[in-house]
Design an enzyme around this catalytic site. Structure first.
Site, short mmCIF file in Angstrom:
data_model
loop_
_atom_site.label_atom_id
_atom_site.label_comp_id
_atom_site.label_asym_id
_atom_site.label_seq_id
_atom_site.Cartn_x
_atom_site.Cartn_y
_atom_site.Cartn_z
N TYR A 141 -2.42 10.48 7.95
CA TYR A 141 -1.48 11.60 8.07
C TYR A 141 -2.16 12.95 7.89
O TYR A 141 -1.70 13.95 8.42
CB TYR A 141 -0.38 11.48 7.02
CG TYR A 141 0.81 10.66 7.41
CD1 TYR A 141 0.66 9.39 7.94
CD2 TYR A 141 2.11 11.14 7.22
CE1 TYR A 141 1.76 8.63 8.27
CE2 TYR A 141 3.21 10.39 7.55
CZ TYR A 141 3.04 9.13 8.07
OH TYR A 141 4.14 8.38 8.40
N LYS A 192 -6.06 -3.30 6.22
CA LYS A 192 -6.54 -3.89 7.49
C LYS A 192 -8.05 -3.97 7.37
O LYS A 192 -8.80 -3.45 8.22
CB LYS A 192 -6.05 -3.01 8.67
CG LYS A 192 -6.27 -3.60 10.04
CD LYS A 192 -5.31 -4.73 10.39
CE LYS A 192 -5.73 -5.36 11.72
NZ LYS A 192 -4.93 -6.56 12.04
N ASP A 224 -0.63 -6.74 9.25
CA ASP A 224 0.16 -7.48 10.25
C ASP A 224 0.84 -8.68 9.59
O ASP A 224 2.02 -8.95 9.80
CB ASP A 224 -0.70 -7.87 11.47
CG ASP A 224 -2.06 -8.47 11.10
OD1 ASP A 224 -2.42 -8.49 9.91
OD2 ASP A 224 -2.76 -8.93 12.03
N ASP A 248 4.75 3.78 5.30
CA ASP A 248 5.88 4.34 6.06
C ASP A 248 6.56 3.24 6.86
O ASP A 248 7.78 3.07 6.82
CB ASP A 248 5.34 5.44 7.00
CG ASP A 248 6.44 6.06 7.86
OD1 ASP A 248 7.53 6.33 7.32
OD2 ASP A 248 6.20 6.25 9.07
N ASP A 252 10.41 1.01 6.05
CA ASP A 252 11.57 0.96 6.94
C ASP A 252 11.97 -0.49 7.20
O ASP A 252 13.15 -0.82 7.24
CB ASP A 252 11.27 1.65 8.29
CG ASP A 252 11.75 3.11 8.35
OD1 ASP A 252 11.67 3.79 7.32
OD2 ASP A 252 12.20 3.55 9.43
C1 IPM Z 1 9.33 9.27 5.80
C2 IPM Z 1 9.27 9.96 7.14
C3 IPM Z 1 8.16 10.99 7.19
C4 IPM Z 1 6.85 10.22 7.02
C5 IPM Z 1 8.09 11.88 8.42
C6 IPM Z 1 9.40 12.52 8.75
C7 IPM Z 1 7.05 12.94 8.26
O1 IPM Z 1 9.17 9.02 8.17
O2 IPM Z 1 9.47 9.96 4.79
O3 IPM Z 1 9.26 8.04 5.75
O4 IPM Z 1 6.31 9.69 8.00
O5 IPM Z 1 6.35 10.19 5.90
MN MN Z 2 9.45 6.96 7.51
#
Ligand code: IPM
Ligand code: MN
Ligand code: NAD
Length: 362
Positions: A141, A192, A224, A248, A252
């Site tokens: 990032y 990885k 993975d 990240d 999710d």
């Molecule tokens: C998160 C989001 C952020 C990230 C983006 C919006 C910069 O996806 O907080 O998970 O990738 O960290």
């Molecule tokens: Mn995110």
């Protein structure tokens, strides 16, 4: 002493969900004796529109002066055509970096009342309690060089750099092991290392950190496989520690195990434990303005704020209990709705949590 909380609603559903969290904080202040002061600031697209920058200097100053920050979400189609250097997301990355919030804790907990809302079978997720510890201010990032360049051939090439220094790996490793000490004492480090030298070093340093924590069991997993295991048998995990981008993505995925991304809070902490608290989801442009977003991830982020930055363990627990109570009453926003439940709006969900909290106080 009165603690200062900076509120950054941001974009899309951000202001809608943050309004419910603020309502709750006001009740905690007025009726539970929580000594807090709240101030609002601009970030993301809203800040771009009002001040010409996704992270105005004034916001950063307010954040530095605050004891904790509560953030909604940033971004949306309105700002997608802006240069990447001033997009709303840069505001978020900028505040994380400026405040050195390197440790992002993302707890994925399945509330038993939501077992049927999970995308997985109830028996696979029942009792799920994972803590994802995501490195937040380094890795690909932030690595340099980065950009889009034109080669001699005239073709364009995009490039980013995955980079971690030992000290960055060590400090996030320590957070993971310290976290594990208070839980089931197991850490899975996700990398990885079979392909990327950077994560080969990650693995080595995690092994070094582990030597200081003989009570904690460390295992390593390639990302993975980790993604696969997360949906195959998620209860094998206790603490998962990983880099910025893998964290990240995996968080999710973990969110869906708990019923909805609208359920997952997070804490982003610096070395001293000062923090910014935010739901892990985004600004959800597809449902913004409709009053149907789930505010529980933000409300649970307030619980994390109380626990980690204000040392108000009891109030934090009360909020978490109140959330369980409303879920037990069958109240559901659209994202977690299922048969036999009562569909409520963002505001009604916030009100119900407040009511449950007041009920406890009687
Ligand atoms: C998160 C989001 C952020 C990230 C983006 C919006 C910069 O996806 O907080 O998970 O990738 O960290
Ligand atoms: Mn995110
Ligand atoms: P998103 O998380 O905003 O939405 C993904 C899906 O989940 C959508 O269908 C959305 O409606 C749903 N969803 C998210 N939060 C919800 C909630 N509280 N209640 C009910 N449903 C919810 O991800 P996206 O669509 O990929 O991104 C949209 C924008 O948000 C982009 O600009 C992105 O950069 C930004 N984003 C910001 C953050 C942040 O501020 N921390 C995090 C992720 C994405």
């Amino acid at each position: 002493m009165t603690k200062k909380i900076l509120i950054l609603p941001g974009d899309g559903i951000g202001p809608e969900i943050v309004a419910e969290a603020v309502k709750l904080l006001e009740v905690l202040r007025n009726q539970f004796g929580l000594a807090v002061e709240m101030e609002q600031g601009l970030i993301g697209g809203a800040a771009w529109d009002a001040a010409g920058h996704p992270l105005p200097e004034e916001t950063l100053e307010l954040a530095r002066a605050a004891d904790a920050v509560l953030l909604g979400a940033v971004g949306g189609p309105k700002w997608e055509s802006l240069d990447i250097s001033v997009r709303p997301e840069k505001g978020l990355l900028g505040i994380r970096s400026a405040l050195e919030l390197f440790a992002n804790l993302r707890p994925a907990i399945l509330y038993p009342q939501l077992a049927s809302a999970s995308a997985l079978k109830a028996e696979v997720v029942a009792g799920l309690d994972i803590m994802i510890v995501r490195e937040l201010t380094g890795g690909i990032y932030f690595g340099k060089p980065r950009g889009i360049r034109t080669l001699d051939s005239g073709e364009r090439q995009g490039y980013n750099t995955l980079v971690y220094s030992e000290s960055e790996i060590r400090r996030i490793g320590r957070v993971a092991f310290e976290t594990a000490l208070k839980r089931d004492r197991r850490v899975t480090s996700v990398d990885k290392a079979n392909v990327l030298e950077c994560t080969e070093l990650w693995r080595e340093v995690m092994e070094e950190v582990a030597r200081d924590y003989p009570q904690v069991v460390l295992n390593h997993m390639y990302v993975d496989n980790a993604a696969m295991q997360l949906v195959r048998a998620p209860k094998q995990f206790d603490v998962v520690v990983t880099g910025n981008m893998f964290g990240d993505i995996l968080s999710d995925a973990a969110a869906m195990l708990t019923g909805s991304i609208g359920m997952l809070p997070s804490a982003s902490l610096d070395r001293q434990g000062k923090g910014m608290y935010e739901p892990i989801h985004g600004s959800a442009p597809d449902i913004a303005g409709q009053g149907i977003a789930n505010p529980l991830a933000t409300i649970l982020s307030v619980a994390m704020l109380l626990r980690y930055s204000l040392e108000e363990q009891e109030l934090a627990q009360r909020i978490e209990d109140a959330v369980q109570q409303v879920l037990g009453q069958g109240l559901r926003t659209a994202d977690i709705d299922s048969e036999g439940c009562r569909r409520v709006s963002t505001e009604q969900m916030g009100d119900a949590v407040v009511a449950a909290l007041l009920e406890q106080n009687r």
